[in-house]
Design an enzyme around this catalytic site. Structure first.
Site, short mmCIF file in Angstrom:
data_model
loop_
_atom_site.label_atom_id
_atom_site.label_comp_id
_atom_site.label_asym_id
_atom_site.label_seq_id
_atom_site.Cartn_x
_atom_site.Cartn_y
_atom_site.Cartn_z
N LYS A 110 4.38 -7.48 -3.53
CA LYS A 110 3.73 -6.16 -3.68
C LYS A 110 4.10 -5.50 -5.01
CE LYS A 110 5.64 -4.53 0.02
NZ LYS A 110 6.48 -5.73 0.27
N GLU A 139 6.75 1.19 -2.62
CA GLU A 139 7.59 1.57 -1.48
C GLU A 139 6.95 2.77 -0.75
OE1 GLU A 139 9.80 -0.54 -0.81
OE2 GLU A 139 10.49 -1.40 -2.69
N GLN A 146 5.81 3.06 2.07
CA GLN A 146 6.20 3.26 3.48
C GLN A 146 7.22 4.38 3.63
OE1 GLN A 146 7.09 0.52 1.74
NE2 GLN A 146 9.30 0.25 1.89
N GLY A 206 1.99 -5.62 3.30
CA GLY A 206 2.49 -6.96 3.61
C GLY A 206 3.93 -6.86 4.04
N THR A 207 4.54 -8.01 4.26
CA THR A 207 5.96 -8.01 4.61
C THR A 207 6.78 -7.76 3.35
OG1 THR A 207 6.12 -10.36 4.14
CG2 THR A 207 5.64 -9.75 6.43
N CYS A 236 6.63 -10.28 -0.43
CA CYS A 236 5.34 -11.00 -0.51
C CYS A 236 4.66 -10.73 -1.85
CB CYS A 236 4.45 -10.64 0.67
SG CYS A 236 3.80 -8.97 0.61
#
Ligand SMILES: Nc1ncnc2c1ncn2[C@@H]1O[C@H](COP(=O)(O)OP(=O)(O)O)[C@@H](O)[C@H]1O
Ligand SMILES: Cc1cn([C@H]2C[C@H](O)[C@@H](COP(=O)(O)O)O2)c(=O)[nH]c1=O
EC number: 2.7.1.21
Length: 216
Positions: free
Chosen positions: A15, A87, A89, A9-10, A13
């Site tokens: 997470k 995290e 990403q 998600g952005t 949001c």
């Protein structure tokens, strides 16, 4: 069957909140998890949610072998029933491959949480690999909203209050920061494309150029 699930998600949001809830519900039933994170705003080895919860985690540093970490833990008599990664990403693609191996070879669920795209709308390498490998990709149900009320789908970076589209991919930061700091804002695609943040939309609305012309 154990799964590699990517909750994406952005920013802002929910997470990290969901990551902590999943961990809490499983530990309430006696299951033990290994929680990894990288570069959380709260500092090294932490998962923090904007709802105020903070939990200790293992910092998944660059180059760390996450599969080897689990194998060593288990071989020393440690217990691990599932893995949470926040995290995600920021992880390297090879670390995502290691997560898939944890699922397949160690029979554990792995729940990874992260933003898909950066402030330039480009995939993070870790997120790209998760999209390639995950058994399931889940979107968070509580959607973040753009200032216009539409669902926020993209992350904008602001420097001195102005949206930028160039710079380093990774700059740890937060939404709702003072304008002089590097900050982030979630936007719908339309307003991300037009580089229209809440502040610039507000300034535009107040500008005499866009005030309705009085025909009287
Ligand atoms: N004061 C608040 N009251 C209720 N909900 C809040 C509050 N502050 C933040 N939140 C919720 O927390 C969400 C952000 O959670 P967080 O887990 O930190 O997000 P993420 O990890 O996706 O960046 C927001 O979208 C909002 O729903
Ligand atoms: C868009 C974008 C974000 N980041 C950083 C900013 C935050 O530290 C994290 C996202 O955390 P959240 O819990 O999802 O809010 O990512 C970045 O480094 N580069 C970017 O382009």
């Amino acid at each position: 069957m154990p799964e590699l699930v990517f909750f994406s998600g952005t920013m802002d949001c929910g997470k990290s909140t969901l990551a902590l809830q999943i961990g809490h519900n499983r530990s309430a039933r006696g299951l033990q998890g290994v929680i990894f994170t990288r570069d959380d705003r709260a500092g090294e080895g932490k998962i923090s949610s904007r709802l105020g919860l903070v939990t200790e985690a293992v910092e998944a540093a660059e180059g760390m072998d996450l599969y080897a970490y689990l194998v060593e833990l288990l071989s020393k008599g440690g217990k691990a029933d599932y893995v949470i990664v926040d995290e995600a990403q920021f992880l390297g693609p090879e670390q995502i491959d290691q997560l898939a191996r944890i699922v397949d070879d160690l029979d554990m669920d792995v729940f990874a949480f992260g933003i898909t795209t950066d402030f330039r709308t480009k995939l993070f390498p870790g997120s790209q690999r998760l999209i390639e490998l995950a058994d399931r990709i889940e979107q968070l149900q509580v959607e973040a909203l753009c200032w216009c009320g539409a669902r926020a789908t993209h992350n904008a970076r602001t420097v001195g209050g102005v949206m930028v589209v160039e710079g380093a991919q990774v700059v740890v930061g937060d939404v709702n920061r003072p304008a002089e700091e590097i900050g982030y804002e979630v936007l719908c695609r339309r307003h991300h494309r037009r580089r229209l943040t809440s502040a610039s939309a507000h300034a535009g609305a107040l500008s005499p150029d866009v005030l309705p012309v009085n025909s009287a």
